[in-house]
Design a protein around this motif. Structure first.
Motif, PDB file in Angstrom:
ATOM      1  N   SER A 127       1.038  -0.949   0.175  1.00 27.45           N
ATOM      2  CA  SER A 127      -0.016  -0.481   0.057  1.00 27.45           C
ATOM      3  C   SER A 127       0.884   1.258  -0.019  1.00 27.45           C
ATOM      4  CB  SER A 127      -0.775   0.230   0.986  1.00 27.45           C
ATOM      5  OG  SER A 127      -0.257  -0.485   2.328  1.00 27.45           O
ATOM      6  N   LEU A 128       0.259   2.334  -0.826  1.00 31.82           N
ATOM      7  CA  LEU A 128       1.242   4.035  -1.162  1.00 31.82           C
ATOM      8  C   LEU A 128       0.269   4.726  -0.177  1.00 31.82           C
ATOM      9  CD1 LEU A 128       3.684   4.360  -2.800  1.00 31.82           C
ATOM     10  CD2 LEU A 128       2.138   5.959  -4.204  1.00 31.82           C
ATOM     11  N   TRP A 129       1.364   5.055   0.006  1.00 34.42           N
ATOM     12  CA  TRP A 129       0.601   6.137   1.586  1.00 34.42           C
ATOM     13  C   TRP A 129       1.242   7.819   1.005  1.00 34.42           C
ATOM     14  CZ3 TRP A 129      -1.892   4.941   6.509  1.00 34.42           C
ATOM     15  CH2 TRP A 129      -1.876   3.509   6.568  1.00 34.42           C
ATOM     16  N   LEU A 130       0.594   8.642   1.488  1.00 33.32           N
ATOM     17  CA  LEU A 130       0.731  10.245   1.894  1.00 33.32           C
ATOM     18  C   LEU A 130       0.455  10.921   3.036  1.00 33.32           C
ATOM     19  CD1 LEU A 130      -0.449  11.581  -1.568  1.00 33.32           C
ATOM     20  CD2 LEU A 130       1.606  10.657  -1.213  1.00 33.32           C
ATOM     21  N   ARG A 131       1.088  11.885   3.774  1.00 33.40           N
ATOM     22  CA  ARG A 131       0.883  12.566   5.036  1.00 33.40           C
ATOM     23  C   ARG A 131       1.243  13.644   5.277  1.00 33.40           C
ATOM     24  NH1 ARG A 131       6.061   9.857   9.257  1.00 33.40           N
ATOM     25  NH2 ARG A 131       7.310  11.067   8.212  1.00 33.40           N
ATOM     26  N   LEU A 132       0.737  14.893   5.785  1.00 36.16           N
ATOM     27  CA  LEU A 132       1.066  15.618   6.000  1.00 36.16           C
ATOM     28  C   LEU A 132       1.691  16.277   6.540  1.00 36.16           C
ATOM     29  CD1 LEU A 132      -0.348  18.632   4.320  1.00 36.16           C
ATOM     30  CD2 LEU A 132      -0.641  18.895   6.998  1.00 36.16           C
ATOM     31  N   SER A 133       2.828  17.185   5.210  1.00 41.02           N
ATOM     32  CA  SER A 133       4.476  17.351   6.279  1.00 41.02           C
ATOM     33  C   SER A 133       4.704  19.421   5.918  1.00 41.02           C
ATOM     34  CB  SER A 133       5.407  16.923   5.246  1.00 41.02           C
ATOM     35  OG  SER A 133       7.107  17.776   6.547  1.00 41.02           O
ATOM     36  N   ASN A 138       4.887  14.200   2.442  1.00 40.13           N
ATOM     37  CA  ASN A 138       6.205  12.935   2.289  1.00 40.13           C
ATOM     38  C   ASN A 138       4.873  11.501   1.732  1.00 40.13           C
ATOM     39  OD1 ASN A 138       6.186  12.993   5.694  1.00 40.13           O
ATOM     40  ND2 ASN A 138       8.015  13.719   4.058  1.00 40.13           N
ATOM     41  N   VAL A 139       5.699  10.504   1.148  1.00 39.53           N
ATOM     42  CA  VAL A 139       5.285   9.442   0.457  1.00 39.53           C
ATOM     43  C   VAL A 139       6.083   7.782   1.241  1.00 39.53           C
ATOM     44  CG1 VAL A 139       5.112   7.979  -1.565  1.00 39.53           C
ATOM     45  CG2 VAL A 139       5.037  10.261  -1.460  1.00 39.53           C
ATOM     46  N   GLY A 140       5.274   7.728   1.655  1.00 38.31           N
ATOM     47  CA  GLY A 140       5.568   6.234   2.656  1.00 38.31           C
ATOM     48  C   GLY A 140       4.913   4.626   1.919  1.00 38.31           C
ATOM     49  N   ILE A 141       5.690   3.360   1.771  1.00 35.59           N
ATOM     50  CA  ILE A 141       5.462   2.687   1.686  1.00 35.59           C
ATOM     51  C   ILE A 141       4.943   1.151   2.556  1.00 35.59           C
ATOM     52  CG2 ILE A 141       7.841   0.791   1.803  1.00 35.59           C
ATOM     53  CD1 ILE A 141       4.215   0.786  -0.639  1.00 35.59           C
ATOM     54  N   ASN A 142       4.070   0.624   3.206  1.00 35.52           N
ATOM     55  CA  ASN A 142       3.530  -0.797   3.782  1.00 35.52           C
ATOM     56  C   ASN A 142       3.583  -1.925   3.352  1.00 35.52           C
ATOM     57  OD1 ASN A 142       2.464  -1.757   6.454  1.00 35.52           O
ATOM     58  ND2 ASN A 142       1.603   0.540   6.995  1.00 35.52           N
ATOM     59  N   ALA A 143       4.011  -2.858   4.080  1.00 43.50           N
ATOM     60  CA  ALA A 143       3.534  -4.275   3.186  1.00 43.50           C
ATOM     61  C   ALA A 143       1.972  -4.373   3.701  1.00 43.50           C
ATOM     62  CB  ALA A 143       4.330  -5.196   4.186  1.00 43.50           C
ATOM     63  N   ARG A 144       2.074  -4.529   4.502  1.00 39.29           N
ATOM     64  CA  ARG A 144       0.225  -4.145   4.856  1.00 39.29           C
ATOM     65  C   ARG A 144      -0.734  -3.035   4.509  1.00 39.29           C
ATOM     66  NH1 ARG A 144      -1.966  -9.226   5.365  1.00 39.29           N
ATOM     67  NH2 ARG A 144      -3.634  -8.280   4.472  1.00 39.29           N
ATOM     68  N   THR A 145      -1.402  -2.881   5.426  1.00 34.69           N
ATOM     69  CA  THR A 145      -2.255  -1.383   5.192  1.00 34.69           C
ATOM     70  C   THR A 145      -2.596  -0.991   6.974  1.00 34.69           C
ATOM     71  OG1 THR A 145      -4.520  -2.810   5.373  1.00 34.69           O
ATOM     72  CG2 THR A 145      -3.345  -2.107   4.022  1.00 34.69           C
ATOM     73  N   VAL A 180       8.809  -5.594   0.259  1.00 34.11           N
ATOM     74  CA  VAL A 180       8.238  -4.105  -0.148  1.00 34.11           C
ATOM     75  C   VAL A 180       9.521  -3.526  -0.605  1.00 34.11           C
ATOM     76  CG1 VAL A 180       6.164  -2.923   0.015  1.00 34.11           C
ATOM     77  CG2 VAL A 180       5.299  -4.930   0.239  1.00 34.11           C
ATOM     78  N   LYS A 181       9.217  -2.511  -1.303  1.00 37.79           N
ATOM     79  CA  LYS A 181      10.339  -1.769  -2.208  1.00 37.79           C
ATOM     80  C   LYS A 181       9.754  -0.318  -2.953  1.00 37.79           C
ATOM     81  CE  LYS A 181      13.873  -4.533  -2.415  1.00 37.79           C
ATOM     82  NZ  LYS A 181      15.212  -5.433  -3.558  1.00 37.79           N
ATOM     83  N   LEU A 182       9.706   0.684  -2.615  1.00 35.35           N
ATOM     84  CA  LEU A 182       9.077   1.809  -3.277  1.00 35.35           C
ATOM     85  C   LEU A 182      10.294   2.649  -4.107  1.00 35.35           C
ATOM     86  CD1 LEU A 182       7.480   4.447  -3.574  1.00 35.35           C
ATOM     87  CD2 LEU A 182       8.280   5.031  -1.082  1.00 35.35           C
ATOM     88  N   TRP A 183      10.283   2.580  -5.036  1.00 34.44           N
ATOM     89  CA  TRP A 183      11.327   4.268  -5.573  1.00 34.44           C
ATOM     90  C   TRP A 183      10.516   4.916  -5.750  1.00 34.44           C
ATOM     91  CZ3 TRP A 183      11.005  -1.181  -6.596  1.00 34.44           C
ATOM     92  CH2 TRP A 183      11.816  -1.435  -6.726  1.00 34.44           C
ATOM     93  N   ILE A 184      10.944   5.943  -5.425  1.00 39.26           N
ATOM     94  CA  ILE A 184      10.638   7.581  -6.189  1.00 39.26           C
ATOM     95  C   ILE A 184      11.309   8.259  -7.233  1.00 39.26           C
ATOM     96  CG2 ILE A 184       9.352   9.785  -4.905  1.00 39.26           C
ATOM     97  CD1 ILE A 184       9.107   8.085  -2.548  1.00 39.26           C
ATOM     98  N   ASN A 185      11.332   9.080  -8.572  1.00 38.50           N
ATOM     99  CA  ASN A 185      11.370   9.322  -9.335  1.00 38.50           C
ATOM    100  C   ASN A 185      12.840   8.988  -9.486  1.00 38.50           C
ATOM    101  OD1 ASN A 185       9.159  10.947  -9.424  1.00 38.50           O
ATOM    102  ND2 ASN A 185      10.511  12.889  -8.142  1.00 38.50           N
ATOM    103  N   PRO A 186      12.963   7.435  -9.952  1.00 40.23           N
ATOM    104  CA  PRO A 186      14.040   6.828 -10.309  1.00 40.23           C
ATOM    105  C   PRO A 186      14.587   7.555 -11.292  1.00 40.23           C
ATOM    106  CG  PRO A 186      12.144   5.075 -10.347  1.00 40.23           C
ATOM    107  CD  PRO A 186      11.560   6.369 -10.159  1.00 40.23           C
ATOM    108  N   THR A 187      15.730   7.254 -11.394  1.00 39.32           N
ATOM    109  CA  THR A 187      16.605   8.157 -13.107  1.00 39.32           C
ATOM    110  C   THR A 187      17.165   6.172 -13.668  1.00 39.32           C
ATOM    111  OG1 THR A 187      18.452   7.972 -11.353  1.00 39.32           O
ATOM    112  CG2 THR A 187      16.813  10.224 -11.767  1.00 39.32           C
ATOM    113  N   ASN A 188      17.601   5.712 -13.410  1.00 42.28           N
ATOM    114  CA  ASN A 188      17.564   4.590 -14.906  1.00 42.28           C
ATOM    115  C   ASN A 188      16.367   4.279 -14.562  1.00 42.28           C
ATOM    116  OD1 ASN A 188      18.594   2.488 -15.583  1.00 42.28           O
ATOM    117  ND2 ASN A 188      19.573   1.135 -13.403  1.00 42.28           N
ATOM    118  N   LEU A 189      15.920   3.770 -16.134  1.00 39.21           N
ATOM    119  CA  LEU A 189      14.715   3.750 -16.669  1.00 39.21           C
ATOM    120  C   LEU A 189      14.899   2.623 -17.277  1.00 39.21           C
ATOM    121  CD1 LEU A 189      13.138   6.981 -16.807  1.00 39.21           C
ATOM    122  CD2 LEU A 189      13.032   5.295 -14.943  1.00 39.21           C
ATOM    123  N   GLY A 190      13.730   1.474 -17.647  1.00 45.62           N
ATOM    124  CA  GLY A 190      13.643   0.540 -18.936  1.00 45.62           C
ATOM    125  C   GLY A 190      15.318  -0.816 -18.236  1.00 45.62           C
TER     126      GLY A 190
END
Length: 331
Positions: A127-133, A138-145, A180-190
């Motif tokens: 699950s992909l999360w957002l919270r106020l900062s 911020n952007v976060g990740i969770n294996a479940r919820t 579970v893994k999260l990438w934000i704005n990766p520069t290595n694509l494809g």
């Protein structure tokens, strides 16, 4: 009577074809009629996710096609089914994200995207999360919820930033060990995946399988008021969901290269670009095109006096095909 029967049959076939299980890798360009609701399987009540004209772009990612969607707080949830993935597989999803209004999002936040085991279950993962900062998020990740187990990436992001989000869920044999893994704005694509922003090893109950991707519109404190999603992909490798292409996000996204003012407008809206503007659209917060036209110079002035007060998106296309979108408020 026969015409009505034929129309009913056609509508049924269309619904089945849109909502049918897809194979991986899968690309969702949201190429549906602007203003219509997203034709995925939906549940719960509230506002629909709506198809909106235009696209988001990210430098180095394959050029965007089709349309995008607008979603936010207090609404229906949507799922798209794909070929079931079991133990020993790693499944990825990616999309372009643009939060245009944080609304009442709070510092705990919530999740708005995930994988699910089936369409008849609430077993969610990755699950992909957002919270106020402050005034950002911020952007976060969770294996479940469970909120307490969310791991947040370092750094904050601003309203109207365009992010490339990549998430993976690895179904391992055994128990309490899925990754579970999260990438934000990766520069290595494809190609080979670069180092991720966040990694979590699940400490609770693992998923048994993965068969759907979920888009979720929760309460006003857990979900931003408005956000756009574009170029959704699901696959079995990092390369599947990050196809490299020509540079899509040009320097025109810089406010010094392309100016739109004022952001709160009563009558006249102005745009100035270092490259000639070829066309424009004014789009409502629910994706309806209210104004559009052609143009052929570096400056443009539009009279928005006839529009109802509210949130709109001013979208401009310049001579090289680059699309620039700005959020505006009509007083």
């Amino acid at each position: 009577m026969k015409i009505k029967q034929l129309l009913s049959v056609f509508s049924f076939i269309l619904a089945v074809s849109v909502n049918a299980q897809v194979t991986l890798p899968h690309y969702e360009p949201f190429n549906y009629t602007v203003g219509d609701t997203l034709p995925w399987n939906s549940f719960n009540s509230g506002d629909s996710i709506v198809i909106m004209s235009g696209n988001l772009s990210y430098s180095g990612l394959q050029s965007s096609t089709g349309n995008m969607i607008v979603m936010g707080e207090y609404g229906k949830d949507y799922q798209k089914q794909f070929t079931e993935q079991g133990t020993g597989t790693t499944t990825y999803y990616s999309f372009l994200l643009k939060v245009t209004d944080l609304g009442a999002l709070d510092a705990t936040g919530g999740y708005f995207a995930a994988f699910t085991e089936s369409q008849a279950t609430t077993y969610y993962g990755a699950s992909l999360w957002l919270r106020l900062s402050g005034s950002a998020y911020n952007v976060g990740i969770n294996a479940r919820t469970t909120a307490a187990y969310t791991s947040w990436a370092s750094g904050t992001y601003n309203v109207n930033d365009v992010l490339l989000i990549v998430v993976s869920y690895q179904l391992n044999s055994g128990s309490t060990n899925d990754v579970v893994k999260l990438w934000i704005n990766p520069t290595n694509l494809g190609g080979t995946a670069p180092t991720e922003n966040v990694t979590i090893t699940n400490g609770g109950t693992d998923l048994i399988k993965i068969a759907n991707v979920l888009l979720r519109q929760d309460s006003h404190t857990e979900t931003p008021e408005f956000m756009n999603i574009d170029e959704l992909r699901i696959g079995n490798s990092y390369a599947d969901v990050t196809p490299a292409g020509t540079v899509g996000l040009s320097s025109l996204q810089n406010t010094e290269q392309f100016k739109v003012y004022p952001s709160c407008v009563r009558d006249w809206l102005s745009a100035e670009s270092v490259k000639p503007i070829q066309s424009y659209k004014i789009i409502s917060g629910i994706g309806i095109v209210c104004m559009e036209g052609k143009h052929s110079s570096n400056r443009l002035t539009l009279n928005l006096n006839s529009l109802t007060p509210g949130i709109y998106f001013a979208q401009f296309t310049v001579e090289d095909g680059t699309t620039v979108t700005r959020k505006i408020v009509k007083k």
